[in-house]
Design a protein around this motif. Structure first.
Motif, PDB file in Angstrom:
ATOM      1  N   ILE A  18       0.813  -1.209   0.000  1.00 36.37           N
ATOM      2  CA  ILE A  18       0.000   0.000   0.000  1.00 36.37           C
ATOM      3  C   ILE A  18       0.852   1.267   0.000  1.00 36.37           C
ATOM      4  CG2 ILE A  18      -1.714   1.331   1.308  1.00 36.37           C
ATOM      5  CD1 ILE A  18      -2.743  -1.362   2.395  1.00 36.37           C
ATOM      6  N   ASN A  19       1.814   1.353   0.928  1.00 35.29           N
ATOM      7  CA  ASN A  19       2.585   2.591   1.091  1.00 35.29           C
ATOM      8  C   ASN A  19       3.983   2.264   1.615  1.00 35.29           C
ATOM      9  OD1 ASN A  19       3.358   5.241   1.257  1.00 35.29           O
ATOM     10  ND2 ASN A  19       1.895   5.825   2.843  1.00 35.29           N
ATOM     11  N   PRO A  20       4.850   1.737   0.783  1.00 36.89           N
ATOM     12  CA  PRO A  20       6.163   1.253   1.249  1.00 36.89           C
ATOM     13  C   PRO A  20       7.040   2.320   1.879  1.00 36.89           C
ATOM     14  CG  PRO A  20       6.092   1.375  -1.152  1.00 36.89           C
ATOM     15  CD  PRO A  20       4.685   1.571  -0.667  1.00 36.89           C
ATOM     16  N   SER A  21       6.891   3.579   1.472  1.00 40.94           N
ATOM     17  CA  SER A  21       7.768   4.630   1.996  1.00 40.94           C
ATOM     18  C   SER A  21       7.493   4.938   3.455  1.00 40.94           C
ATOM     19  CB  SER A  21       7.613   5.903   1.162  1.00 40.94           C
ATOM     20  OG  SER A  21       6.319   6.451   1.319  1.00 40.94           O
ATOM     21  N   GLN A  22       6.302   4.548   3.968  1.00 37.49           N
ATOM     22  CA  GLN A  22       5.936   4.853   5.348  1.00 37.49           C
ATOM     23  C   GLN A  22       5.998   3.631   6.254  1.00 37.49           C
ATOM     24  OE1 GLN A  22       5.476   8.128   6.279  1.00 37.49           O
ATOM     25  NE2 GLN A  22       6.206   8.346   4.170  1.00 37.49           N
ATOM     26  N   VAL A  23       6.639   2.579   5.779  1.00 35.95           N
ATOM     27  CA  VAL A  23       6.760   1.346   6.559  1.00 35.95           C
ATOM     28  C   VAL A  23       8.190   1.210   7.063  1.00 35.95           C
ATOM     29  CG1 VAL A  23       6.512  -1.159   6.555  1.00 35.95           C
ATOM     30  CG2 VAL A  23       4.960   0.235   5.183  1.00 35.95           C
ATOM     31  N   ALA A  24       8.350   0.922   8.348  1.00 33.21           N
ATOM     32  CA  ALA A  24       9.679   0.715   8.917  1.00 33.21           C
ATOM     33  C   ALA A  24      10.212  -0.654   8.491  1.00 33.21           C
ATOM     34  CB  ALA A  24       9.615   0.800  10.436  1.00 33.21           C
ATOM     35  N   VAL A  25      11.293  -0.651   7.726  1.00 37.92           N
ATOM     36  CA  VAL A  25      11.858  -1.911   7.228  1.00 37.92           C
ATOM     37  C   VAL A  25      13.085  -2.336   8.035  1.00 37.92           C
ATOM     38  CG1 VAL A  25      11.014  -1.461   4.892  1.00 37.92           C
ATOM     39  CG2 VAL A  25      13.338  -0.764   5.525  1.00 37.92           C
ATOM     40  N   ASP A  26      13.343  -1.638   9.150  1.00 40.69           N
ATOM     41  CA  ASP A  26      14.566  -1.877   9.916  1.00 40.69           C
ATOM     42  C   ASP A  26      14.800  -3.348  10.239  1.00 40.69           C
ATOM     43  OD1 ASP A  26      13.183   0.765  10.563  1.00 40.69           O
ATOM     44  OD2 ASP A  26      15.215   1.197  11.217  1.00 40.69           O
ATOM     45  N   SER A  27      13.756  -4.046  10.651  1.00 34.36           N
ATOM     46  CA  SER A  27      13.938  -5.434  11.063  1.00 34.36           C
ATOM     47  C   SER A  27      13.968  -6.397   9.874  1.00 34.36           C
ATOM     48  CB  SER A  27      12.827  -5.857  12.036  1.00 34.36           C
ATOM     49  OG  SER A  27      11.572  -5.851  11.398  1.00 34.36           O
ATOM     50  N   TYR A  28      13.676  -5.891   8.665  1.00 31.52           N
ATOM     51  CA  TYR A  28      13.658  -6.746   7.463  1.00 31.52           C
ATOM     52  C   TYR A  28      14.793  -6.402   6.492  1.00 31.52           C
ATOM     53  CZ  TYR A  28       8.899  -8.265   8.736  1.00 31.52           C
ATOM     54  OH  TYR A  28       7.802  -8.798   9.370  1.00 31.52           O
ATOM     55  N   VAL A  29      15.774  -5.618   6.940  1.00 32.91           N
ATOM     56  CA  VAL A  29      16.787  -5.102   6.005  1.00 32.91           C
ATOM     57  C   VAL A  29      17.537  -6.201   5.263  1.00 32.91           C
ATOM     58  CG1 VAL A  29      17.160  -2.883   7.124  1.00 32.91           C
ATOM     59  CG2 VAL A  29      18.430  -4.875   7.922  1.00 32.91           C
TER      60      VAL A  29
END
Length: 465
Positions: free
Chosen positions: A275-286
């Motif tokens: 939906i909105n990838p720019s507003q999702v925290a990806v820190d734990s999935y880097v």
């Protein structure tokens, strides 16, 4: 300010440390306490472009920051993340802002004095080259397609809104684009004439009044992790594959609750990314999105490290490493995370080894052997703390008269120019030769009392001079 440097230049112990550094040796220094530690570090920093101060807690980092701001103007903080709860941290946006402000200094090749705790080196971040290639420079007369600009800002982590009211946002109204970066105090308004940038200005958020016209602006990312559509798709495919494998493994072990929990948790993340990838925290999935992650240590070029209480610094690394390992093991077992989420920090021993291989000065309160860091030389500084006076004028006068008799050179630090000038006048009425120095370049001589504008949490003296 040179006024602060003169006392150190007369101190034999300071010269010993300088000689040690000139020979590319590491040195252990004892005896520096409170604000004096910042004074000593600032003096040793002369001639170095990148100064890295490593301390053992966020509280001590904040204290050092306040003290060093009184000596230098290139001081920044780089706070560590909470690796377990970062996305839910109420201070997350402030932490991100401080981190990006420092990274911007590196990208722009500016001198800096950064203060941090050792766990700030542990998280896996993008290579600096990727960040250098991911900022926008917009100038008057530039030709930019509006749709391309909007897509780029979203990719850089900016949130599209109707009207901006805070950092990390952008808004489009007809031919006008407003952008509020995380590293600037005010937002920018860019007015287009068709695809050409016509006018650029800064403005106030609340009043919408223009502040000044600008020829160009640099727009840096509003996120530490910037992903292209291709990288997002590839990373999500890896996550789905890992998810299916681990759900199947849970089911084979008759752990249906864990399997369902993992499916729901990860699918929620994937839905938000769609939906909105720019507003999702990806820190734990880097680990699923990048192959060439690095440590902040890899951003530096020929830095000098100042390590405050190295034993406690090592202990802090051990605590963070143990807490993260235990938490991830438990979450993995119960179906809250994927295996790739348990490997998002660097090994603590690698961090220590990288710091130890650089040029460094290690500060300890007392003389003791340091484990984990190499030490080539040892220097003990003779000093005494002086409590702040905080309006106790009579006690100040008594002490200054005593220091004058003993031929001390006294440097008084006050919060403002007006207050400093008034204090100098008041002291002269008590036959104390005090004066206010505005530019902080003059050397205070024995028997003199010089007052300058600045800030210190506490005072100190060097009896050995």
């Amino acid at each position: 300010m040179k006024s602060f440097d003169y006392p150190l230049l007369q101190l034999n112990e300071f010269e010993q440390v300088k000689v040690c550094l000139s020979e590319h040796k590491s040195c252990q220094v004892t005896g520096c306490g409170e604000s004096q530690l910042a004074h000593f570090i600032n003096g040793l920093s002369n001639g170095y472009k990148q100064k890295v101060i490593v301390t053992f807690s966020a509280t001590k980092a904040s204290q050092l920051y306040q003290d060093l701001k009184g000596f230098a103007d290139d001081v920044v903080m780089y706070p560590a993340k909470d690796f377990i709860f970062f996305s839910a941290d109420v201070h997350g946006n402030l932490i991100l802002q401080q981190r990006l402000e420092f990274i911007q200094k590196i990208v722009e090749d500016k001198p800096f004095t950064v203060i941090l705790t050792p766990d700030a080196f542990m998280d896996k971040i993008m290579p600096i080259e990727k960040i250098k290639n991911n900022y926008l420079e917009i100038a008057e007369g530039s030709i930019i397609q509006m749709d391309a600009l909007k897509s780029k800002l979203v990719q850089m982590g900016y949130e599209p809104v109707v009207q901006i009211d805070g950092p990390g946002q952008f808004a489009v109204r007809g031919s006008i684009v407003d952008i509020y970066t995380l590293t600037d105090e005010v937002p920018y308004r860019i007015d287009f004439w068709d695809d050409e940038v016509d006018i650029i200005k800064s403005f106030e958020v609340e009043s919408q009044r223009s502040i000044e016209n600008l020829e160009s602006v640099k727009i840096y990312p509003a996120s530490e992790y910037s992903l292209t559509k291709k990288e997002i798709q590839a990373g999500m495919a890896k996550i789905r594959q890992d998810l299916d494998q681990n759900v199947e493994k849970f089911r084979k072990d008759f752990k249906t609750e864990e399997a369902n929990r993992l499916r729901v948790t990860v699918e929620e993340f994937l839905t938000n990314m769609d939906i909105n990838p720019s507003q999702v925290a990806v820190d734990s999935y880097v680990n699923y999105f990048y192959d060439n992650l690095v440590s902040l240590l890899d951003y530096f070029e020929n830095p000098i490290f100042f390590i405050d209480e190295p034993k406690r610094v090592t202990e802090q690394l051990n605590v963070v490493d143990a807490e993260f390992g235990d938490s991830m093991a438990n979450r993995l077992q119960k179906g809250y995370v994927l295996p790739g989420q348990t490997d998002v920090i660097w090994d603590k021993n690698q961090i220590i080894a990288k710091i130890d291989s650089g040029e460094k000065v290690l500060f300890t309160a007392i003389a003791k052997k340091i484990q984990g860091f190499s030490v080539d030389d040892f220097v003990e500084v003779g000093s005494r703390n002086v409590s702040p006076y905080n309006g106790k004028f009579e006690i100040l006068v008594q002490d200054l008269k005593k220091y004058k008799e003993q031929k001390y050179a006294v440097l008084l630090v006050t919060g403002s120019k007006t207050r400093g000038q008034r204090l100098a006048e008041d002291l002269r009425e008590f036959e104390i030769s005090a004066f206010f120095e505005e530019d902080g370049e003059r050397q205070v001589m024995p028997g003199e009392v010089m007052i300058i504008k600045g800030q210190l949490r506490s005072g100190f003296m060097y009896p050995m001079i």
